[in-house]
Design a protein around this motif. Structure first.
Motif, PDB file in Angstrom:
ATOM      1  N   SER A  62      20.813  31.278  40.963  1.00  0.00           N
ATOM      2  CA  SER A  62      21.229  29.876  41.020  1.00  0.00           C
ATOM      3  C   SER A  62      22.398  29.633  41.975  1.00  0.00           C
ATOM      4  CB  SER A  62      21.603  29.379  39.625  1.00  0.00           C
ATOM      5  OG  SER A  62      22.642  30.164  39.091  1.00  0.00           O
ATOM      6  N   VAL A  63      23.114  30.694  42.351  1.00  0.00           N
ATOM      7  CA  VAL A  63      24.287  30.512  43.211  1.00  0.00           C
ATOM      8  C   VAL A  63      24.185  31.280  44.525  1.00  0.00           C
ATOM      9  CG1 VAL A  63      25.783  30.099  41.225  1.00  0.00           C
ATOM     10  CG2 VAL A  63      25.616  32.407  42.197  1.00  0.00           C
ATOM     11  N   LYS A  64      23.144  32.048  44.717  1.00  0.00           N
ATOM     12  CA  LYS A  64      23.006  32.838  45.951  1.00  0.00           C
ATOM     13  C   LYS A  64      23.084  31.950  47.187  1.00  0.00           C
ATOM     14  CE  LYS A  64      20.470  36.917  44.421  1.00  0.00           C
ATOM     15  NZ  LYS A  64      19.167  37.619  44.376  1.00  0.00           N
ATOM     16  N   GLY A  65      23.844  32.405  48.155  1.00  0.00           N
ATOM     17  CA  GLY A  65      24.007  31.651  49.387  1.00  0.00           C
ATOM     18  C   GLY A  65      25.112  30.609  49.329  1.00  0.00           C
ATOM     19  N   ARG A  66      25.632  30.346  48.133  1.00  0.00           N
ATOM     20  CA  ARG A  66      26.693  29.346  47.976  1.00  0.00           C
ATOM     21  C   ARG A  66      27.998  29.969  47.474  1.00  0.00           C
ATOM     22  NH1 ARG A  66      26.264  25.509  44.273  1.00  0.00           N
ATOM     23  NH2 ARG A  66      24.878  26.660  42.849  1.00  0.00           N
ATOM     24  N   VAL A  67      27.909  31.157  46.944  1.00  0.00           N
ATOM     25  CA  VAL A  67      29.052  31.791  46.283  1.00  0.00           C
ATOM     26  C   VAL A  67      29.311  33.163  46.886  1.00  0.00           C
ATOM     27  CG1 VAL A  67      29.763  32.833  44.092  1.00  0.00           C
ATOM     28  CG2 VAL A  67      28.787  30.537  44.112  1.00  0.00           C
ATOM     29  N   THR A  68      30.580  33.503  47.037  1.00  0.00           N
ATOM     30  CA  THR A  68      30.973  34.829  47.523  1.00  0.00           C
ATOM     31  C   THR A  68      32.057  35.389  46.622  1.00  0.00           C
ATOM     32  OG1 THR A  68      30.499  34.185  49.808  1.00  0.00           O
ATOM     33  CG2 THR A  68      31.837  36.156  49.476  1.00  0.00           C
ATOM     34  N   ILE A  69      31.835  36.610  46.143  1.00  0.00           N
ATOM     35  CA  ILE A  69      32.830  37.290  45.321  1.00  0.00           C
ATOM     36  C   ILE A  69      33.556  38.309  46.184  1.00  0.00           C
ATOM     37  CG2 ILE A  69      31.271  39.103  44.497  1.00  0.00           C
ATOM     38  CD1 ILE A  69      32.634  38.818  41.726  1.00  0.00           C
ATOM     39  N   SER A  70      34.852  38.473  45.939  1.00  0.00           N
ATOM     40  CA  SER A  70      35.627  39.409  46.752  1.00  0.00           C
ATOM     41  C   SER A  70      36.824  39.915  45.959  1.00  0.00           C
ATOM     42  CB  SER A  70      36.110  38.725  48.038  1.00  0.00           C
ATOM     43  OG  SER A  70      36.984  37.652  47.740  1.00  0.00           O
ATOM     44  N   ARG A  71      37.379  41.013  46.455  1.00  0.00           N
ATOM     45  CA  ARG A  71      38.580  41.583  45.837  1.00  0.00           C
ATOM     46  C   ARG A  71      39.776  41.405  46.766  1.00  0.00           C
ATOM     47  NH1 ARG A  71      37.825  45.041  41.593  1.00  0.00           N
ATOM     48  NH2 ARG A  71      35.707  45.780  41.182  1.00  0.00           N
ATOM     49  N   ASP A  72      40.938  41.191  46.163  1.00  0.00           N
ATOM     50  CA  ASP A  72      42.203  41.268  46.887  1.00  0.00           C
ATOM     51  C   ASP A  72      43.021  42.312  46.153  1.00  0.00           C
ATOM     52  OD1 ASP A  72      44.792  41.008  47.882  1.00  0.00           O
ATOM     53  OD2 ASP A  72      44.535  38.872  48.279  1.00  0.00           O
ATOM     54  N   ASN A  73      42.979  43.527  46.629  1.00  0.00           N
ATOM     55  CA  ASN A  73      43.629  44.622  45.911  1.00  0.00           C
ATOM     56  C   ASN A  73      45.151  44.553  45.997  1.00  0.00           C
ATOM     57  OD1 ASN A  73      41.159  45.670  45.114  1.00  0.00           O
ATOM     58  ND2 ASN A  73      40.985  46.982  46.915  1.00  0.00           N
ATOM     59  N   VAL A  74      45.672  43.865  46.975  1.00  0.00           N
ATOM     60  CA  VAL A  74      47.128  43.693  47.067  1.00  0.00           C
ATOM     61  C   VAL A  74      47.614  42.779  45.942  1.00  0.00           C
ATOM     62  CG1 VAL A  74      49.005  42.811  48.479  1.00  0.00           C
ATOM     63  CG2 VAL A  74      47.158  44.119  49.542  1.00  0.00           C
ATOM     64  N   LYS A  75      46.879  41.694  45.728  1.00  0.00           N
ATOM     65  CA  LYS A  75      47.254  40.741  44.685  1.00  0.00           C
ATOM     66  C   LYS A  75      46.664  41.110  43.325  1.00  0.00           C
ATOM     67  CE  LYS A  75      47.766  36.805  47.822  1.00  0.00           C
ATOM     68  NZ  LYS A  75      47.315  35.420  48.141  1.00  0.00           N
ATOM     69  N   ASN A  76      45.795  42.131  43.310  1.00  0.00           N
ATOM     70  CA  ASN A  76      45.131  42.554  42.069  1.00  0.00           C
ATOM     71  C   ASN A  76      44.317  41.410  41.469  1.00  0.00           C
ATOM     72  OD1 ASN A  76      44.460  44.529  40.167  1.00  0.00           O
ATOM     73  ND2 ASN A  76      46.112  43.926  38.792  1.00  0.00           N
ATOM     74  N   THR A  77      43.500  40.811  42.327  1.00  0.00           N
ATOM     75  CA  THR A  77      42.644  39.711  41.890  1.00  0.00           C
ATOM     76  C   THR A  77      41.200  39.926  42.350  1.00  0.00           C
ATOM     77  OG1 THR A  77      43.087  38.392  43.882  1.00  0.00           O
ATOM     78  CG2 THR A  77      44.519  38.016  41.981  1.00  0.00           C
ATOM     79  N   VAL A  78      40.293  39.266  41.654  1.00  0.00           N
ATOM     80  CA  VAL A  78      38.912  39.129  42.093  1.00  0.00           C
ATOM     81  C   VAL A  78      38.655  37.635  42.241  1.00  0.00           C
ATOM     82  CG1 VAL A  78      36.491  39.406  41.472  1.00  0.00           C
ATOM     83  CG2 VAL A  78      38.101  41.278  41.068  1.00  0.00           C
ATOM     84  N   ASN A  79      38.186  37.255  43.420  1.00  0.00           N
ATOM     85  CA  ASN A  79      38.058  35.844  43.749  1.00  0.00           C
ATOM     86  C   ASN A  79      36.599  35.429  43.858  1.00  0.00           C
ATOM     87  OD1 ASN A  79      40.967  35.605  44.068  1.00  0.00           O
ATOM     88  ND2 ASN A  79      40.671  36.778  45.949  1.00  0.00           N
ATOM     89  N   LEU A  80      36.368  34.155  43.559  1.00  0.00           N
ATOM     90  CA  LEU A  80      35.013  33.593  43.648  1.00  0.00           C
ATOM     91  C   LEU A  80      35.082  32.339  44.500  1.00  0.00           C
ATOM     92  CD1 LEU A  80      32.175  34.228  42.402  1.00  0.00           C
ATOM     93  CD2 LEU A  80      32.639  32.338  40.813  1.00  0.00           C
ATOM     94  N   GLN A  81      34.586  32.438  45.720  1.00  0.00           N
ATOM     95  CA  GLN A  81      34.535  31.287  46.617  1.00  0.00           C
ATOM     96  C   GLN A  81      33.225  30.558  46.384  1.00  0.00           C
ATOM     97  OE1 GLN A  81      36.864  30.085  48.921  1.00  0.00           O
ATOM     98  NE2 GLN A  81      35.448  28.352  49.091  1.00  0.00           N
ATOM     99  N   MET A  82      33.317  29.311  45.983  1.00  0.00           N
ATOM    100  CA  MET A  82      32.126  28.524  45.674  1.00  0.00           C
ATOM    101  C   MET A  82      32.026  27.344  46.635  1.00  0.00           C
ATOM    102  SD  MET A  82      32.022  28.594  41.520  1.00  0.00           S
ATOM    103  CE  MET A  82      33.378  27.448  41.340  1.00  0.00           C
TER     104      MET A  82
END
Length: 120
Positions: A62-82
Motif C-alpha cells: 500500500s505504500v511502495k513507491g511513496r515511502v522510504t525508510i532509513s537509518r541515521d546512526n549518528v542521531k540513533n533514529t529510524v526515519n520514515l519519509q512519506m
C-alpha cells in the motif's frame, strides 16, 4: 530503560509529505530490525515498513513507491519519509523492534505513536 519515541506526525493535505522519526533511548537502533506500523480508527494495526540491521528495507504494498525508510546512526533514529500522502494513510504510526522484518512478525517494545492525518 529501553524506549522508542515517535515524532513528526501532523496534519497534511493529500499529495503532501511528512517525515516521521523513531528515536531510541537505552539502546542503539543500528543493531536491530526496526519497523513502522500504523493503526487507523476501527482497523487492525498493520506493518508499513521495516529495516534490518544490515539496511535491507521492506515495504507494504500500500505504500511502495511513496515511502522510504532509513537509518541515521549518528542521531540513533529510524526515519520514515512519506510522500504523495493519501487520506487512507491517516492513522497513528508506531515504531517497534521487529524479529522478522520480511513480514513484520513479532514486533515488540512499542513507542506511543504519532498521529498522521491526511485531509484537505
Amino acid at each position: 530503560q529501553l524506549q522508542l519515541v515517535e515524532s513528526g506526525g501532523g496534519l497534511v493535505q493529500p499529495g503532501g509529505s511528512l517525515r516521521l522519526s523513531c528515536a531510541a533511548s537505552g539502546f542503539t537502533l543500528d543493531s536491530y530490525s526496526i519497523g513502522w506500523f500504523r493503526q487507523a480508527p476501527g482497523k487492525e494495526r498493520e506493518g508499513v515498513s521495516c529495516i534490518t540491521s544490515g539496511g535491507r528495507a521492506n515495504y507494504a504494498d500500500s505504500v511502495k513507491g511513496r515511502v522510504t525508510i532509513s537509518r541515521d546512526n549518528v542521531k540513533n533514529t529510524v526515519n520514515l519519509q512519506m510522500n504523495s500522502l493519501k487520506p487512507e494513510d491517516t492513522a497513528v504510526y508506531y515504531c517497534a523492534r521487529v524479529l522478522y522484518c520480511s513480514d513484520f512478525r513479532s514486533p515488540f517494545a512499542w513507542g506511543r505513536g504519532t498521529q498522521v492525518t491526511v485531509s484537505s
